[in-house]
Design an enzyme around this catalytic site. Structure first.
Site, PDB file in Angstrom:
ATOM      1  N   LYS A  22       0.861  -1.193   0.000  1.00  0.00           N
ATOM      2  CA  LYS A  22       0.000   0.000   0.000  1.00  0.00           C
ATOM      3  C   LYS A  22       0.891   1.235   0.000  1.00  0.00           C
ATOM      4  O   LYS A  22       1.700   1.428   0.913  1.00  0.00           O
ATOM      5  CB  LYS A  22      -0.895  -0.013   1.236  1.00  0.00           C
ATOM      6  CG  LYS A  22      -1.734   1.248   1.361  1.00  0.00           C
ATOM      7  CD  LYS A  22      -2.720   1.154   2.510  1.00  0.00           C
ATOM      8  CE  LYS A  22      -3.484   2.448   2.671  1.00  0.00           C
ATOM      9  NZ  LYS A  22      -4.433   2.396   3.789  1.00  0.00           N
ATOM     10  N   LYS A  36      -2.025  -1.487  -3.938  1.00  0.00           N
ATOM     11  CA  LYS A  36      -2.971  -0.381  -3.841  1.00  0.00           C
ATOM     12  C   LYS A  36      -2.217   0.934  -3.808  1.00  0.00           C
ATOM     13  O   LYS A  36      -1.287   1.037  -3.020  1.00  0.00           O
ATOM     14  CB  LYS A  36      -3.754  -0.586  -2.553  1.00  0.00           C
ATOM     15  CG  LYS A  36      -4.588   0.582  -2.125  1.00  0.00           C
ATOM     16  CD  LYS A  36      -5.082   0.375  -0.730  1.00  0.00           C
ATOM     17  CE  LYS A  36      -5.825   1.636  -0.352  1.00  0.00           C
ATOM     18  NZ  LYS A  36      -6.252   1.687   0.969  1.00  0.00           N
TER      19      LYS A  36
HETATM   20  C1  PBG Z   1      -7.341   3.282   5.540  1.00  0.00           C
HETATM   21  C2  PBG Z   1      -7.612   3.079   4.099  1.00  0.00           C
HETATM   22  C3  PBG Z   1      -7.459   3.980   3.031  1.00  0.00           C
HETATM   23  C4  PBG Z   1      -7.994   3.349   1.917  1.00  0.00           C
HETATM   24  C5  PBG Z   1      -8.396   2.080   2.311  1.00  0.00           C
HETATM   25  N1  PBG Z   1      -8.146   1.912   3.667  1.00  0.00           N
HETATM   26  C6  PBG Z   1      -6.996   5.391   2.956  1.00  0.00           C
HETATM   27  C7  PBG Z   1      -5.744   5.841   3.531  1.00  0.00           C
HETATM   28  O1  PBG Z   1      -4.812   5.066   3.783  1.00  0.00           O
HETATM   29  O2  PBG Z   1      -5.687   7.049   3.773  1.00  0.00           O
HETATM   30  C8  PBG Z   1      -8.099   3.966   0.566  1.00  0.00           C
HETATM   31  C9  PBG Z   1      -9.111   3.393  -0.348  1.00  0.00           C
HETATM   32  C10 PBG Z   1      -9.513   4.261  -1.470  1.00  0.00           C
HETATM   33  O3  PBG Z   1      -8.979   5.369  -1.693  1.00  0.00           O
HETATM   34  O4  PBG Z   1     -10.400   3.826  -2.201  1.00  0.00           O
HETATM   35  N2  PBG Z   1      -6.067   3.245   5.953  1.00  0.00           N
END
Ligand code: PBG
Length: 331
Positions: A195, A252
Site C-alpha cells: 500500500k 494499492k
Molecule cells: C485506511 C484506508 C485507506 C484506503 C483504504 N483503507 C486510505 C488511507 O490510507 O488514507 C483507501 C481506499 C480508497 O482510496 O479507495 N487506511
C-alpha cells in the site's frame, strides 16, 4: 511483393470471433469485491459527493444495498465502518461489530464480508495508529496490539476476512495469532501489503472523515505507507506478510503500480488483489461525466490491464456492475 517480411497481426484482429479466441486474459465477476461505507453519524443513505454513484450507508440501508448487489451478482464486500466518535485511545468498536453481525445475520454465507482493519476512521488525528505523547510519531507495537484486538472483535462478529490497511510492521502475524488462539483459524487475512502513500485516496478520506493531520504533528502517512520511489519495499513487505500468514495480498493503488502487480505475480503463490482506489475510480467517472470516455468500457479496460498484470482479485467501486458489463463486453 515487399522485400522484407512483415507479420499479419491484423488477421487476429479482423473479427469479434477471432479477437475472442485470441484473448490472453478473461474477466470474471466472481473475482470482484465491492467496498461499502457504513457511517454511524447518518440517518439515511447519503451520496458521497466526491465519489460518483457511491453512498455512505446506515446499517439499514447497507442491508438493502447488499440485497440489491446480490441480485447483480456481487457477493463479496469490503466493509469500512465510520464511527461517529473520534478519540486518541480507548476506541469503541461496537458500531463495526454490530454492522457485521447484522449483515451475517441477514445474509449468512451467501455473502463474504472482509472487514477493513485500521484506526484512521477512529482517531481524532486521522492517523492509522496510536501516536506518542509528542504526537509526532505513530507507535508501531501499541498500534499493532490495538489492531489485533479490533480484528478479534470483528471475527467474533462474523467477519469472513480481516483486511488490515494500517501498514504497521508485524500486524499480520499478530492478527493471525490472536485469531488462531481464539478459534478463528477459518477467518482469512487479506493484507494491504503493498500500500503506497498516494494522492489517490482523497475521495475515500472524505467518505471516512479520515484525512491525517488535525491535532498532531505529522501531516501525511509517509512514515508507514510505502513510497512510490521504492518498489523493493513493496515486494519485501508483501513477501513478509505472506510469511506472517496473509492468505491474500494486495497492491494499492492499482494502475500507477502495475509494475508492482506484475512483479509480485511472478514472485508469489498466494492470490493477489488489486485495489482500484477512490481517486482512480473518480478520475474515470469525471471523464465519463464530461462525455470524454464511455464509463463502462473505461472501467473494463482498466480491469483488463490489472488482469494482464497478474491480479487475481479486483476491488473496485464499480464492482457491482462487473457482471453486467463483462457479459456485454466487446473484444
Ligand atoms: C485506511 C484506508 C485507506 C484506503 C483504504 N483503507 C486510505 C488511507 O490510507 O488514507 C483507501 C481506499 C480508497 O482510496 O479507495 N487506511
Amino acid at each position: 511483393m515487399s522485400a522484407f517480411y512483415h507479420s499479419n497481426q491484423r488477421r487476429l484482429r479482423s473479427s469479434t470471433h477471432i479477437r475472442e479466441l485470441a484473448a490472453s486474459v478473461q474477466l470474471n465477476y466472481k473475482q470482484f469485491i465491492q467496498p461499502l461505507f457504513v457511517d454511524e453519524s447518518i440517518t439515511k443513505q447519503t451520496p458521497i459527493s466526491t465519489l460518483s454513484e457511491i453512498n455512505s450507508d446506515t446499517v439499514q440501508s447497507a442491508l438493502k444495498q447488499i440485497e440489491a448487489d446480490l441480485k447483480k451478482g456481487i457477493s463479496k464486500f469490503l466493509l469500512f465502518p465510520v464511527p461517529e466518535k473520534k478519540t486518541e485511545n480507548n476506541f469503541d468498536y461496537s458500531f463495526a461489530v454490530n454492522i457485521i453481525h447484522q449483515i451475517k445475520k441477514t445474509f449468512g454465507n451467501s455473502v463474504w464480508v472482509a472487514a477493513d482493519v485500521c484506526l484512521c476512521a477512529y482517531t481524532s488525528h486521522g492517523h492509522c495508529g496510536i501516536l506518542n505523547a509528542a504526537k509526532d510519531k505513530v507507535l508501531n507495537d501499541a498500534s499493532v496490539k490495538e489492531l489485533a484486538n479490533y480484528a478479534l472483535q470483528l471475527a467474533q462478529a462474523g467477519a469472513d476476512c480481516i483486511a488490515p490497511s494500517d501498514m504497521m510492521d508485524g500486524r499480520i502475524g499478530a492478527i493471525r495469532n490472536i485469531l488462531n488462539e481464539n478459534g478463528f483459524d477459518d477467518v482469512s487475512i487479506m493484507s494491504y501489503s503493498a500500500k503506497f502513500s498516494s494522492q489517490f485516496y482523497g475521495p475515500f478520506r472524505d467518505a471516512c472523515k479520515s484525512a491525517p493531520g488535525g491535532n498532531c504533528n505529522i501531516h501525511n502517512r509517509k512514515t508507514y505507507q510505502a513510497s512510490a520511489f521504492n518498489k523493493k519495499d513493496a515486494i519485501v513487505s508483501t513477501i513478509r506478510d505472506i510469511n506472517e500468514g496473509a492468505d491474500i495480498v494486495m497492491v494499492k493503488p492499482a494502475l500507477p503500480y502495475l509494475d508492482v502487480i506484475q512483479d509480485l505475480h511472478t514472485k508469489i503463490e498466494v492470490p493477489l488483489a488489486a485495489y482500484h482506489v477512490s481517486g482512480e475510480y473518480q478520475s474515470i467517472e469525471l471523464l465519463a461525466q464530461n462525455n470524454s470516455i464511455e464509463r463502462d468500457k473505461a472501467h473494463i479496460e482498466i480491469w483488463t490491464a490489472l488482469k494482464r498484470g497478474g491480479a487475481d482479485i479486483i476491488i473496485s467501486y464499480a464492482a457491482r456492475h462487473a457482471k453486467e458489463w463483462i457479459e456485454k463486453v466487446e473484444y
